[in-house]
Design a protein around this motif. Structure first.
Motif, PDB file in Angstrom:
ATOM      1  N   MET A  70       0.742  -1.271   0.095  1.00 45.90           N
ATOM      2  CA  MET A  70      -0.015   0.139   0.227  1.00 45.90           C
ATOM      3  C   MET A  70       1.003   1.242  -0.006  1.00 45.90           C
ATOM      4  SD  MET A  70      -2.830  -0.808   2.791  1.00 45.90           S
ATOM      5  CE  MET A  70      -3.869  -2.209   2.407  1.00 45.90           C
ATOM      6  N   THR A  71       0.561   2.291  -0.805  1.00 46.99           N
ATOM      7  CA  THR A  71       1.085   3.420  -0.796  1.00 46.99           C
ATOM      8  C   THR A  71       0.996   4.091   0.514  1.00 46.99           C
ATOM      9  OG1 THR A  71       0.533   3.355  -3.237  1.00 46.99           O
ATOM     10  CG2 THR A  71       1.470   5.624  -2.005  1.00 46.99           C
ATOM     11  N   ASP A  72       2.316   4.700   0.830  1.00 38.76           N
ATOM     12  CA  ASP A  72       2.150   5.507   2.216  1.00 38.76           C
ATOM     13  C   ASP A  72       2.034   7.002   1.894  1.00 38.76           C
ATOM     14  OD1 ASP A  72       2.534   6.499   4.567  1.00 38.76           O
ATOM     15  OD2 ASP A  72       4.668   6.314   4.783  1.00 38.76           O
ATOM     16  N   TYR A  73       0.716   7.514   2.052  1.00 37.87           N
ATOM     17  CA  TYR A  73       0.332   8.782   1.803  1.00 37.87           C
ATOM     18  C   TYR A  73       0.673   9.633   3.255  1.00 37.87           C
ATOM     19  CZ  TYR A  73      -4.088   7.442   3.367  1.00 37.87           C
ATOM     20  OH  TYR A  73      -5.154   6.910   4.170  1.00 37.87           O
ATOM     21  N   SER A  74       1.078   9.226   4.244  1.00 39.13           N
ATOM     22  CA  SER A  74       1.078   9.817   5.518  1.00 39.13           C
ATOM     23  C   SER A  74       2.273  11.195   5.317  1.00 39.13           C
ATOM     24  CB  SER A  74       1.492   8.840   6.584  1.00 39.13           C
ATOM     25  OG  SER A  74       2.531   8.395   6.565  1.00 39.13           O
ATOM     26  N   ASN A  75       3.145  10.918   4.305  1.00 34.22           N
ATOM     27  CA  ASN A  75       3.978  11.972   4.397  1.00 34.22           C
ATOM     28  C   ASN A  75       3.943  13.051   3.444  1.00 34.22           C
ATOM     29  OD1 ASN A  75       5.919  10.897   6.098  1.00 34.22           O
ATOM     30  ND2 ASN A  75       6.415   9.264   4.822  1.00 34.22           N
ATOM     31  N   SER A  76       2.404  13.092   2.882  1.00 34.09           N
ATOM     32  CA  SER A  76       2.117  14.113   2.003  1.00 34.09           C
ATOM     33  C   SER A  76       2.372  15.553   2.656  1.00 34.09           C
ATOM     34  CB  SER A  76       0.610  13.777   1.312  1.00 34.09           C
ATOM     35  OG  SER A  76      -0.183  14.005   2.380  1.00 34.09           O
ATOM     36  N   PRO A  77       2.606  16.472   1.827  1.00 34.32           N
ATOM     37  CA  PRO A  77       2.651  17.884   2.260  1.00 34.32           C
ATOM     38  C   PRO A  77       1.236  18.469   3.245  1.00 34.32           C
ATOM     39  CG  PRO A  77       3.422  17.653   0.209  1.00 34.32           C
ATOM     40  CD  PRO A  77       2.729  16.699   0.230  1.00 34.32           C
ATOM     41  N   GLU A  78       0.183  17.726   2.746  1.00 33.88           N
ATOM     42  CA  GLU A  78      -1.187  18.273   3.271  1.00 33.88           C
ATOM     43  C   GLU A  78      -1.065  17.699   4.649  1.00 33.88           C
ATOM     44  OE1 GLU A  78      -5.801  18.121   1.873  1.00 33.88           O
ATOM     45  OE2 GLU A  78      -4.319  17.139   0.592  1.00 33.88           O
ATOM     46  N   LEU A  79      -0.686  16.463   5.072  1.00 34.64           N
ATOM     47  CA  LEU A  79      -0.581  15.807   6.196  1.00 34.64           C
ATOM     48  C   LEU A  79       0.228  16.164   7.056  1.00 34.64           C
ATOM     49  CD1 LEU A  79      -1.909  11.918   5.241  1.00 34.64           C
ATOM     50  CD2 LEU A  79      -3.119  13.900   6.222  1.00 34.64           C
ATOM     51  N   GLN A  80       1.283  16.402   6.446  1.00 36.60           N
ATOM     52  CA  GLN A  80       2.600  16.916   7.329  1.00 36.60           C
ATOM     53  C   GLN A  80       2.341  18.549   7.830  1.00 36.60           C
ATOM     54  OE1 GLN A  80       5.580  15.371   8.246  1.00 36.60           O
ATOM     55  NE2 GLN A  80       4.313  13.552   7.650  1.00 36.60           N
ATOM     56  N   ALA A  81       1.428  19.156   7.266  1.00 38.80           N
ATOM     57  CA  ALA A  81       1.074  20.572   7.700  1.00 38.80           C
ATOM     58  C   ALA A  81       0.023  20.326   8.962  1.00 38.80           C
ATOM     59  CB  ALA A  81       0.345  21.390   6.620  1.00 38.80           C
TER      60      ALA A  81
ATOM     61  N   GLN B 247      -6.150   5.467  -3.635  1.00 37.78           N
ATOM     62  CA  GLN B 247      -5.460   4.329  -3.169  1.00 37.78           C
ATOM     63  C   GLN B 247      -6.216   2.988  -3.081  1.00 37.78           C
ATOM     64  OE1 GLN B 247      -4.201   3.275   1.019  1.00 37.78           O
ATOM     65  NE2 GLN B 247      -2.176   3.794   0.564  1.00 37.78           N
ATOM     66  N   ILE B 248      -7.537   3.165  -2.853  1.00 34.96           N
ATOM     67  CA  ILE B 248      -8.496   2.168  -2.769  1.00 34.96           C
ATOM     68  C   ILE B 248      -9.255   1.832  -4.100  1.00 34.96           C
ATOM     69  CG2 ILE B 248      -8.438   1.866  -0.681  1.00 34.96           C
ATOM     70  CD1 ILE B 248     -11.058   3.056  -0.517  1.00 34.96           C
ATOM     71  N   GLY B 249      -9.038   2.698  -5.100  1.00 29.77           N
ATOM     72  CA  GLY B 249      -9.591   2.512  -6.665  1.00 29.77           C
ATOM     73  C   GLY B 249     -10.858   3.395  -6.739  1.00 29.77           C
ATOM     74  N   VAL B 250     -11.040   4.403  -5.773  1.00 28.01           N
ATOM     75  CA  VAL B 250     -12.415   5.114  -5.648  1.00 28.01           C
ATOM     76  C   VAL B 250     -12.243   6.658  -6.618  1.00 28.01           C
ATOM     77  CG1 VAL B 250     -13.979   6.338  -4.362  1.00 28.01           C
ATOM     78  CG2 VAL B 250     -13.113   3.840  -3.560  1.00 28.01           C
ATOM     79  N   SER B 251     -13.030   6.876  -7.468  1.00 30.97           N
ATOM     80  CA  SER B 251     -13.003   7.909  -8.094  1.00 30.97           C
ATOM     81  C   SER B 251     -13.849   9.073  -7.521  1.00 30.97           C
ATOM     82  CB  SER B 251     -13.406   7.731  -9.617  1.00 30.97           C
ATOM     83  OG  SER B 251     -13.427   8.884 -10.119  1.00 30.97           O
ATOM     84  N   GLU B 252     -13.286  10.217  -7.471  1.00 29.74           N
ATOM     85  CA  GLU B 252     -13.944  11.421  -6.894  1.00 29.74           C
ATOM     86  C   GLU B 252     -15.110  11.617  -7.745  1.00 29.74           C
ATOM     87  OE1 GLU B 252     -13.258  13.639  -3.884  1.00 29.74           O
ATOM     88  OE2 GLU B 252     -12.674  11.453  -3.438  1.00 29.74           O
ATOM     89  N   GLN B 253     -15.055  11.496  -9.133  1.00 24.80           N
ATOM     90  CA  GLN B 253     -16.141  11.733  -9.954  1.00 24.80           C
ATOM     91  C   GLN B 253     -17.390  10.673 -10.028  1.00 24.80           C
ATOM     92  OE1 GLN B 253     -12.602  12.196 -10.804  1.00 24.80           O
ATOM     93  NE2 GLN B 253     -13.098  14.132 -10.227  1.00 24.80           N
ATOM     94  N   ALA B 254     -17.016   9.416  -9.577  1.00 24.69           N
ATOM     95  CA  ALA B 254     -17.947   8.438  -9.578  1.00 24.69           C
ATOM     96  C   ALA B 254     -17.919   7.588  -8.154  1.00 24.69           C
ATOM     97  CB  ALA B 254     -17.851   7.446 -11.022  1.00 24.69           C
ATOM     98  N   LEU B 255     -18.197   8.113  -7.162  1.00 25.52           N
ATOM     99  CA  LEU B 255     -18.357   7.620  -5.974  1.00 25.52           C
ATOM    100  C   LEU B 255     -19.297   6.230  -5.926  1.00 25.52           C
ATOM    101  CD1 LEU B 255     -18.274  10.159  -3.009  1.00 25.52           C
ATOM    102  CD2 LEU B 255     -16.317   8.980  -4.133  1.00 25.52           C
ATOM    103  N   PRO B 256     -18.518   5.240  -5.644  1.00 20.15           N
ATOM    104  CA  PRO B 256     -19.248   3.788  -5.304  1.00 20.15           C
ATOM    105  C   PRO B 256     -20.328   3.401  -4.208  1.00 20.15           C
ATOM    106  CG  PRO B 256     -17.297   3.441  -4.424  1.00 20.15           C
ATOM    107  CD  PRO B 256     -17.312   4.941  -4.977  1.00 20.15           C
TER     108      PRO B 256
END
Length: 281
Positions: free
Chosen positions: A1-12, A41-50
């Motif tokens: 799984m991709t680690d997105y905890s270091n993204s600038p948005e979360l680091q701020a 990360q889980i394959g969910v599109s913001e344009q077509a939420l399941p």
């Protein structure tokens, strides 16, 4: 799984950092985080939420001063549609609510309106805010969770990271059932502090093996992810594994810092989260 905890948005964010607590109203304390960080990360599109749904937060430690300087208290509920672009980072939410403590407002209605305005602006969606005065606290009673409890099943557990391979069908029989468990635990994405929850799963479709479902829920035990993201992951995993004709996933997390977070996801737009509050909250 991709680690997105270091993204600038979360680091701020203020999670895991020493912070100053302001007791004077300050809307700038709110820190929004884009939902898309996890959904991609889980394959969910913001344009077509399941799924459809909402996140209901309960604030148990809300207080302010009236115009004479007398303290006022209330319990609040905040309802965020899952279609919102942003969620609110929980520590920043707590800091924001604390900023009301020594600020004077002319009425409960004024406080409610300010909360709705600020949170809607931060989340980029209309947020429904309801304040309960002390004489209305009985509107939030404890309730039992509906359906069959899975927790007495005698299972052996070895997996403590989410594993969809644990999910198996019981049979091809079509059923309609409601299941719940109090054994869901995950960890904060940033601080790794434990997050405890009870979860309700309601579905119609191919019968799910109860033991396999409980093992799958237990497998979140060492997983680091925000509450809303865990529920969306569970929803998508169940949908992908069993393709039910109806699915609802609702988690009631225990409070931290006077706030609990209760995400609800459903396959149907006309469903809303159940009015539940367990004695763990």
């Amino acid at each position: 799984m991709t680690d997105y905890s270091n993204s600038p948005e979360l680091q701020a964010s203020v999670l895991g950092k020493t912070t100053q607590y302001s007791d004077q109203y300050d809307a700038s304390l709110l820190h929004p985080i884009a939902r898309k960080l996890n959904r991609s990360q889980i394959g969910v599109s913001e344009q077509a939420l399941p799924f459809f749904g909402e996140d209901t937060w309960t604030g148990y430690e809300l207080s302010w001063l009236n115009l004479k300087g007398k303290p006022q208290v209330a319990v609040a509920t905040f309802v965020f549609a899952c279609q919102s672009a942003k969620i609110i980072e929980s520590k920043s939410f707590k800091l924001y609510l604390n900023s009301f403590n020594q600020t004077r407002f002319d009425s409960l209605a004024s406080v409610q309106a300010i909360l709705a305005r600020d949170l809607s602006a931060a989340a980029e969606t209309d947020v429904r805010v309801t304040l309960y005065s002390p004489r209305e606290f009985n509107c939030l009673p404890f309730t039992d969770l509906p359906g069959i409890c899975l927790d007495e099943l005698d299972i052996e557990c070895h997996e403590y990271a989410p594993n969809t391979q644990l999910l198996v069908a019981k049979s091809d029989e079509l059923v309609s059932e409601t299941l719940h468990s109090h054994l869901l635990k995950s960890n904060c994405l940033i601080t790794s502090q434990p997050d405890w929850a009870s979860i309700v799963i309601r579905y119609e479709g191919k019968a799910i093996c109860h033991a396999s479902l409980l093992k799958y829920l237990v497998s979140f035990r060492s997983h680091n992810e925000f509450h809303e993201q865990c529920v969306e992951r569970i929803y998508c995993d169940l949908q992908n594994a069993f393709a039910p004709t109806m699915l609802e996933v609702y988690a009631r997390y225990t409070r931290r810092g006077g706030l609990d977070i209760n995400p609800f996801r459903s396959s149907h737009s006309n469903r809303t989260s159940m009015l539940l509050r367990t004695n763990r909250q």
